[in-house]
Design a protein around this motif. Structure first.
Motif, mmCIF file in Angstrom:
data_model
loop_
_atom_site.group_PDB
_atom_site.id
_atom_site.type_symbol
_atom_site.label_atom_id
_atom_site.label_comp_id
_atom_site.label_asym_id
_atom_site.label_seq_id
_atom_site.Cartn_x
_atom_site.Cartn_y
_atom_site.Cartn_z
ATOM 1 N N ASP A 106 -21.841 -53.379 -3.600
ATOM 2 C CA ASP A 106 -21.423 -54.649 -4.211
ATOM 3 C C ASP A 106 -19.956 -54.600 -4.616
ATOM 4 N N ALA A 107 -19.542 -53.475 -5.175
ATOM 5 C CA ALA A 107 -18.204 -53.360 -5.750
ATOM 6 C C ALA A 107 -17.109 -53.571 -4.719
ATOM 7 N N MET A 108 -17.272 -53.024 -3.516
ATOM 8 C CA MET A 108 -16.225 -53.147 -2.506
ATOM 9 C C MET A 108 -16.002 -54.600 -2.107
ATOM 10 N N ARG A 109 -17.069 -55.366 -2.019
ATOM 11 C CA ARG A 109 -16.951 -56.776 -1.663
ATOM 12 C C ARG A 109 -16.212 -57.544 -2.761
ATOM 13 N N LEU A 110 -16.495 -57.213 -4.008
ATOM 14 C CA LEU A 110 -15.851 -57.909 -5.120
ATOM 15 C C LEU A 110 -14.396 -57.485 -5.253
ATOM 16 N N ALA A 111 -14.119 -56.200 -5.041
ATOM 17 C CA ALA A 111 -12.729 -55.729 -5.086
ATOM 18 C C ALA A 111 -11.910 -56.352 -3.960
ATOM 19 N N ALA A 112 -12.533 -56.552 -2.800
ATOM 20 C CA ALA A 112 -11.829 -57.183 -1.680
ATOM 21 C C ALA A 112 -11.429 -58.617 -2.010
ATOM 22 N N ARG A 113 -12.097 -59.216 -2.994
ATOM 23 C CA ARG A 113 -11.736 -60.556 -3.461
ATOM 24 C C ARG A 113 -10.660 -60.505 -4.550
ATOM 25 N N GLY A 114 -10.207 -59.291 -4.887
ATOM 26 C CA GLY A 114 -9.126 -59.140 -5.851
ATOM 27 C C GLY A 114 -9.548 -58.784 -7.254
ATOM 28 N N HIS A 115 -10.850 -58.546 -7.484
ATOM 29 C CA HIS A 115 -11.334 -58.232 -8.823
ATOM 30 C C HIS A 115 -11.291 -56.726 -9.098
ATOM 31 N N HIS A 116 -11.188 -56.372 -10.370
ATOM 32 C CA HIS A 116 -11.183 -54.975 -10.799
ATOM 33 C C HIS A 116 -12.622 -54.565 -11.140
ATOM 34 N N VAL A 117 -13.140 -53.565 -10.461
ATOM 35 C CA VAL A 117 -14.549 -53.204 -10.611
ATOM 36 C C VAL A 117 -14.678 -51.753 -11.085
ATOM 37 N N THR A 118 -15.446 -51.561 -12.140
ATOM 38 C CA THR A 118 -15.790 -50.223 -12.618
ATOM 39 C C THR A 118 -17.227 -49.937 -12.213
ATOM 40 N N ILE A 119 -17.417 -48.891 -11.414
ATOM 41 C CA ILE A 119 -18.754 -48.483 -10.967
ATOM 42 C C ILE A 119 -19.251 -47.378 -11.886
ATOM 43 N N VAL A 120 -20.432 -47.570 -12.448
ATOM 44 C CA VAL A 120 -21.083 -46.532 -13.240
ATOM 45 C C VAL A 120 -22.318 -46.058 -12.492
ATOM 46 N N ASP A 121 -22.412 -44.763 -12.291
ATOM 47 C CA ASP A 121 -23.603 -44.174 -11.678
ATOM 48 C C ASP A 121 -23.689 -42.733 -12.152
ATOM 49 N N TYR A 122 -24.882 -42.163 -12.119
ATOM 50 C CA TYR A 122 -24.992 -40.774 -12.568
ATOM 51 C C TYR A 122 -25.231 -39.804 -11.426
ATOM 52 N N ALA A 123 -25.161 -40.276 -10.179
ATOM 53 C CA ALA A 123 -25.311 -39.413 -9.003
ATOM 54 C C ALA A 123 -23.920 -39.111 -8.439
ATOM 55 N N PRO A 124 -23.459 -37.871 -8.526
ATOM 56 C CA PRO A 124 -22.094 -37.540 -8.084
ATOM 57 C C PRO A 124 -21.809 -37.889 -6.633
ATOM 58 N N ALA A 125 -22.770 -37.674 -5.745
ATOM 59 C CA ALA A 125 -22.531 -37.949 -4.331
ATOM 60 C C ALA A 125 -22.329 -39.444 -4.088
ATOM 61 N N MET A 126 -23.041 -40.276 -4.836
ATOM 62 C CA MET A 126 -22.858 -41.721 -4.709
ATOM 63 C C MET A 126 -21.440 -42.123 -5.101
ATOM 64 N N VAL A 179 -17.121 -44.050 -12.710
ATOM 65 C CA VAL A 179 -17.465 -43.324 -13.932
ATOM 66 C C VAL A 179 -18.859 -42.733 -13.776
ATOM 67 N N GLN A 180 -18.980 -41.420 -13.935
ATOM 68 C CA GLN A 180 -20.293 -40.787 -13.888
ATOM 69 C C GLN A 180 -20.912 -40.835 -15.278
ATOM 70 N N ALA A 181 -21.993 -41.580 -15.414
ATOM 71 C CA ALA A 181 -22.657 -41.733 -16.708
ATOM 72 C C ALA A 181 -24.036 -42.313 -16.506
ATOM 73 N N ASP A 182 -24.882 -42.099 -17.487
ATOM 74 C CA ASP A 182 -26.201 -42.729 -17.537
ATOM 75 C C ASP A 182 -26.027 -44.128 -18.119
ATOM 76 N N VAL A 183 -26.604 -45.109 -17.461
ATOM 77 C CA VAL A 183 -26.482 -46.486 -17.941
ATOM 78 C C VAL A 183 -27.018 -46.607 -19.367
ATOM 79 N N ALA A 184 -28.000 -45.790 -19.719
ATOM 80 C CA ALA A 184 -28.595 -45.866 -21.059
ATOM 81 C C ALA A 184 -27.690 -45.261 -22.127
ATOM 82 N N ALA A 185 -26.632 -44.559 -21.715
ATOM 83 C CA ALA A 185 -25.718 -43.925 -22.677
ATOM 84 C C ALA A 185 -24.285 -44.117 -22.182
ATOM 85 N N LEU A 186 -23.830 -45.358 -22.159
ATOM 86 C CA LEU A 186 -22.504 -45.659 -21.646
ATOM 87 C C LEU A 186 -21.415 -45.103 -22.562
#
Length: 265
Positions: free
Chosen positions: A59-79, A99-106
């Protein structure tokens, strides 16, 4: 989060192949169009978007391609590593932050980040506390900001089993359970309905909730090979876009997407 990040890391190749398949492309294309319906009225310029459990940035790449600033949070390093590679390849590194983090503990700077848009896509099926997860996801959102939730539609389960597996007995059993399993990530899932999540969103103070269906037809066409034909895919995409917000089709779509506004304090 109940699942170990290693589960998602080891399925990276399968996940990326899924995204490149017609059904994966439809999932992202339709979600992007649905979001675009609501983005123009926010701030009138580039937006700050938080993509929770955003994985490798579909999702983020499509939104960034429209010029928006996107912060991706996920806890899987490979992702997140894959998301960084995609951002580099697409010339979007200045617009994508991982940002590598658990959504439950931002991290505190994200939890109070005053984002214009927050995405919570394909996360709810992996958590036990849906209301708590949604409340946490709403916290970084500005008053009046846009919230987007996506999850597997429980109403689609029995229909999907009947059409894809031709197993009416299993479909009958699926009518009375909210439990399922994903082979890709070898994980247990809890399925929800849009109606259930809409009720939770209203309870959390959200307003202007809109209900969309993602893949109202694709998953019930059993000839998967034909979906790779460009002309057929183009026609299918137009059909899906025409019915994403059209009753009754969104009620049996494989996924539901809900957009809402965070009520001003």
């Amino acid at each position: 989060m109940p699942e170990a990040p290693e589960k998602f890391d080891t399925a990276m190749t399968t996940w990326q192949e899924w995204q490149d398949a017609p059904w994966g492309r439809l999932r992202y294309a339709i979600a992007e169009v649905n979001l675009a319906r609501h983005l123009d009225g926010l701030n009138g310029g580039p937006l700050r978007i938080l993509d929770l459990a955003g994985g490798d940035g579909g999702d983020a790449m499509r939104l960034a391609a429209r010029g928006h600033h996107v912060t991706i949070v996920d806890y899987a390093p490979a992702m997140l590593s894959a998301a960084t590679e995609r951002a580099t390849a697409g010339g979007l590194t200045e617009l994508i932050t991982c940002v590598q983090a658990d959504v439950a503990a931002l991290p505190a700077d994200l939890a109070t980040g005053q984002f214009d848009v927050v995405l919570c896509h394909n996360l709810l099926q992996y958590v036990g506390d849906v209301a708590g997860t949604l409340a946490t996801a709403l916290a970084p959102l500005k008053d009046g900001g846009l919230f987007s939730v996506m999850a597997i539609n429980r109403h689609s389960a029995a229909l999907n089993i009947t059409v894809r597996q031709m197993d009416p007995a299993a479909a009958l059993a699926a009518l009375d359970t909210d439990q399922a399993r994903t082979q890709m990530f070898n994980s247990a899932l809890t399925l929800h309905t849009a109606e259930e999540i809409i009720s939770v969103l209203h309870g959390l103070g959200c307003q202007d909730v809109q209900h969309y269906g993602i893949r109202s037809f694709c998953d019930y066409i059993t000839d998967d090979a034909r979906k790779y034909d460009p002309a057929f895919y183009a026609d299918l995409e137009q059909l899906e876009l025409a019915t994403t917000a059209r009753p009754p089709y969104m009620h049996t779509a494989r996924l539901f997407q809900l957009t809402a506004r965070k009520r001003s304090s």
